[in-house]
Design a protein around this motif. Structure first.
Motif, PDB file in Angstrom:
ATOM      1  N   ASP A  87       0.842  -1.199   0.000  1.00 40.89           N
ATOM      2  CA  ASP A  87       0.000   0.000   0.000  1.00 40.89           C
ATOM      3  C   ASP A  87       0.872   1.241   0.000  1.00 40.89           C
ATOM      4  O   ASP A  87       1.876   1.317   0.719  1.00 40.89           O
ATOM      5  N   GLY A 125       1.219   6.922  -6.605  1.00 41.37           N
ATOM      6  CA  GLY A 125       0.957   6.056  -7.732  1.00 41.37           C
ATOM      7  C   GLY A 125       2.251   5.627  -8.399  1.00 41.37           C
ATOM      8  O   GLY A 125       3.178   6.427  -8.577  1.00 41.37           O
ATOM      9  N   LYS A 157      -2.206  -0.239  -7.096  1.00 42.15           N
ATOM     10  CA  LYS A 157      -3.626   0.065  -6.992  1.00 42.15           C
ATOM     11  C   LYS A 157      -3.883   1.563  -6.916  1.00 42.15           C
ATOM     12  O   LYS A 157      -4.910   2.045  -7.403  1.00 42.15           O
ATOM     13  N   THR A 158      -2.958   2.291  -6.320  1.00 37.30           N
ATOM     14  CA  THR A 158      -3.158   3.733  -6.150  1.00 37.30           C
ATOM     15  C   THR A 158      -3.255   4.430  -7.505  1.00 37.30           C
ATOM     16  O   THR A 158      -4.201   5.184  -7.777  1.00 37.30           O
ATOM     17  N   ALA A 205      -3.711   2.994 -10.470  1.00 37.22           N
ATOM     18  CA  ALA A 205      -4.819   2.423 -11.236  1.00 37.22           C
ATOM     19  C   ALA A 205      -6.130   3.087 -10.852  1.00 37.22           C
ATOM     20  O   ALA A 205      -6.957   3.410 -11.713  1.00 37.22           O
ATOM     21  N   SER A 206      -6.299   3.317  -9.547  1.00 37.08           N
ATOM     22  CA  SER A 206      -7.507   3.987  -9.079  1.00 37.08           C
ATOM     23  C   SER A 206      -7.568   5.422  -9.581  1.00 37.08           C
ATOM     24  O   SER A 206      -8.627   5.915  -9.976  1.00 37.08           O
ATOM     25  N   ASN A 247      -6.430   6.458 -12.327  1.00 34.24           N
ATOM     26  CA  ASN A 247      -6.759   6.398 -13.754  1.00 34.24           C
ATOM     27  C   ASN A 247      -8.191   5.922 -14.011  1.00 34.24           C
ATOM     28  O   ASN A 247      -8.641   5.908 -15.164  1.00 34.24           O
ATOM     29  N   GLY A 248      -8.876   5.502 -12.953  1.00 31.84           N
ATOM     30  CA  GLY A 248     -10.270   5.103 -13.101  1.00 31.84           C
ATOM     31  C   GLY A 248     -10.479   3.699 -13.587  1.00 31.84           C
ATOM     32  O   GLY A 248     -11.564   3.354 -14.054  1.00 31.84           O
ATOM     33  N   LYS A 249      -9.446   2.836 -13.522  1.00 32.59           N
ATOM     34  CA  LYS A 249      -9.564   1.454 -13.966  1.00 32.59           C
ATOM     35  C   LYS A 249      -8.864   0.536 -12.965  1.00 32.59           C
ATOM     36  O   LYS A 249      -8.098   0.987 -12.115  1.00 32.59           O
ATOM     37  N   SER A 250      -9.128  -0.770 -13.099  1.00 30.92           N
ATOM     38  CA  SER A 250      -8.480  -1.737 -12.217  1.00 30.92           C
ATOM     39  C   SER A 250      -7.055  -1.993 -12.674  1.00 30.92           C
ATOM     40  O   SER A 250      -6.656  -1.625 -13.796  1.00 30.92           O
TER      41      SER A 250
END
Length: 477
Positions: free
Chosen positions: A22, A26, A41-42, A44-45, A47-50
């Motif tokens: 964590d 990003g 994940k940071t 990716a989040s 950017n609005g996608k998984s």
């Protein structure tokens, strides 16, 4: 951050470990064609996608709106093997037109042969960070408004006892401003500084709570105009996720009105106690007057009448003694049976004078622990009086010595009261056993009134034993 060499597969394993952790920053790895090889994940989040929707796809496919602004810098990293740092404002994913400001770094990833194999991306969404900071600030303002609307006194201390925050209520009650107390040791603030003893107690309490205890105490503090207010005060530790004490939280409510109401209640209780004592005292005096009148009447009566009057006097004195003991107590709900029986025996000894020279009257009962309800007191007194008086009058032949024992003890289901004598016993044709005497009738009626049981002696045998078994509680009679 300096460029670093790409060493597969060890390099990839290390990078995957880093990307799984964590982080508020990003992170991504792009190949030379600007495809996502790794992404956390940071980012990716952001950017609005998984994460899965990024892997193998290009920056242009994932961020088509931002790609024209990013491509020159990406090309520069690949062609010139040079890091670049920049800020850029782009439309956030989702198509709602919102703009986001980013602070990013692109760093070349060099292969063992010195060529650039890809790009390491590190990015911080400044807009999201700013929004989070604003949300936190607004949350703190909201919390402050909530705390200031409370009537309770609430504060925050550092572990060493320094006051960090205090809500509006204690400040207004004391007529002081926050800057007069914030930053001071809590025990040195206006509320506590009226007493060295109170300050020392609070200093010790802060040290104990910093060590993990919880402290609660009713205590007086100083308020506006050097007045005093009684508080229900509590000091508790606040811990972080690891269990470490990070702050001390004092809270309190004003219980001055409750304390005053309690003192009014205590005053009323004392007055009621005095009134009840006076009532029992007057009843006792009136019963003693009646007993004195019976005694005077007996002096001029025939022997048979005088004996009946003496029996009545004994009954009245037995009731008078009950009220005397209640007058001496502050609890009017019950009576100690053992203490009463000893006083009753003393009264009977005085009443029968010379008879007691040849008859031994003993009592075996504890001074405390055998409590009977107030409603039981007079009936029990009259029953015991009748049994003892009957034994004194009828158990022994004239001029013969003897012993009468009175015993009271706790049993499993209540209290047992025993009257035993070593006299001649009840004759087979005893009128007492047939219920033809006033004493027998009183004992029978009073036993029924008590909800108790009476074990009678067998006629025609030496000695006589009466056992009154009182239930644990009979309720109002």
């Amino acid at each position: 951050m300096q460029a670093f060499e790409m060493q597969s597969p060890l390099w990839r394993a290390a990078m995957e470990t880093i990307f799984l952790a964590d982080s508020p920053v990003g992170k991504a790895v792009l190949d030379r064609d600007y495809r996502y090889v790794l992404i956390n994940k940071t980012l990716a989040s952001f950017n609005g996608k998984s994460v899965e929707e990024h892997i193998g796809r290009t920056v242009q496919e994932v961020l088509p709106e931002a790609f024209p602004s990013l491509i020159p810098m990406l090309d520069q990293v690949i062609s010139e093997c040079r890091s670049t740092h920049f800020r850029i404002t782009v439309e956030m994913p989702g198509g709602d037109g919102r703009q986001a400001e980013w602070e990013a770094s692109y760093l070349p990833i060099r292969l063992p042969d010195g060529s650039v194999g890809g790009i390491y991306v590190q990015a911080v969404n400044l807009t999201a960070k700013l929004l989070a900071e604003r949300a936190l600030a607004e949350s703190e303002k909201h919390l402050r408004r909530v705390l200031d609307s409370l009537f309770a006194f609430v504060g925050v201390l550092s572990p060493d006892g320094t006051l960090i925050q205090a809500n509006r209520a204690p400040l207004d009650a004391a007529g002081i401003d926050a800057n007069e107390v914030i930053g001071k040791p809590f025990w040195d603030t206006y509320w506590w500084s009226y007493s060295d003893e109170v300050q020392e107690w609070l200093r010790s309490a802060c040290a104990r709570v910093a060590a993990g205890e919880i402290v609660r105490k009713d205590i007086f503090v100083r308020m506006k105009g050097d007045s005093r207010m009684c508080l229900d005060f509590m000091l508790v530790p606040m811990r972080d996720d690891e269990g470490n004490v990070t702050h001390l939280i004092p809270s309190a409510i004003d219980i001055s009105d409750r304390l005053a109401a309690q003192q009014r209640t205590e005053t009323a209780l004392r007055e009621r106690t005095v009134l009840l004592q006076e009532v029992h005292h007057r009843v006792k005096n009136n019963l003693q007057i009646i007993a004195s009148l019976l005694r005077l009447q007996a002096r001029s009566a025939s022997p048979a009448v005088a004996l009946a009057l003496q029996d009545s006097e004994n009954r009245v004195m037995a009731m008078s003694l009950t009220h005397q003991l209640l007058y001496e107590r502050t609890d009017f709900s019950s009576l100690e049976l053992g203490a009463y029986l000893k006083r009753l025996v003393g009264s009977l000894r005085d009443a029968h004078g010379r008879l007691m020279e040849r008859i031994r009257l003993t009592v075996d009962a504890p001074d405390s622990g055998l409590q009977i309800e107030l409603s039981q007191a007079v009936p029990v007194a009259l029953v015991v009086n009748e049994l003892l008086t009957n034994a004194l009058k009828h158990a022994f032949a004239p001029d013969c010595p003897g012993t009468i024992e009175l015993r009271a003890a706790a049993v499993d289901d209540g209290i047992s009261v025993t009257v035993r004598d070593d006299g001649c016993g009840l004759p087979a044709d005893s009128p007492f056993a047939e219920g033809s005497t006033l004493g027998f009738s009183l004992v029978t009626l009073l036993t029924q009134q008590l909800g108790a049981d009476m074990a009678w002696p067998q006629p025609g045998r030496p000695g006589a034993t009466f056992v009154l078994s009182l239930p644990m509680s009979t309720g109002p009679i």
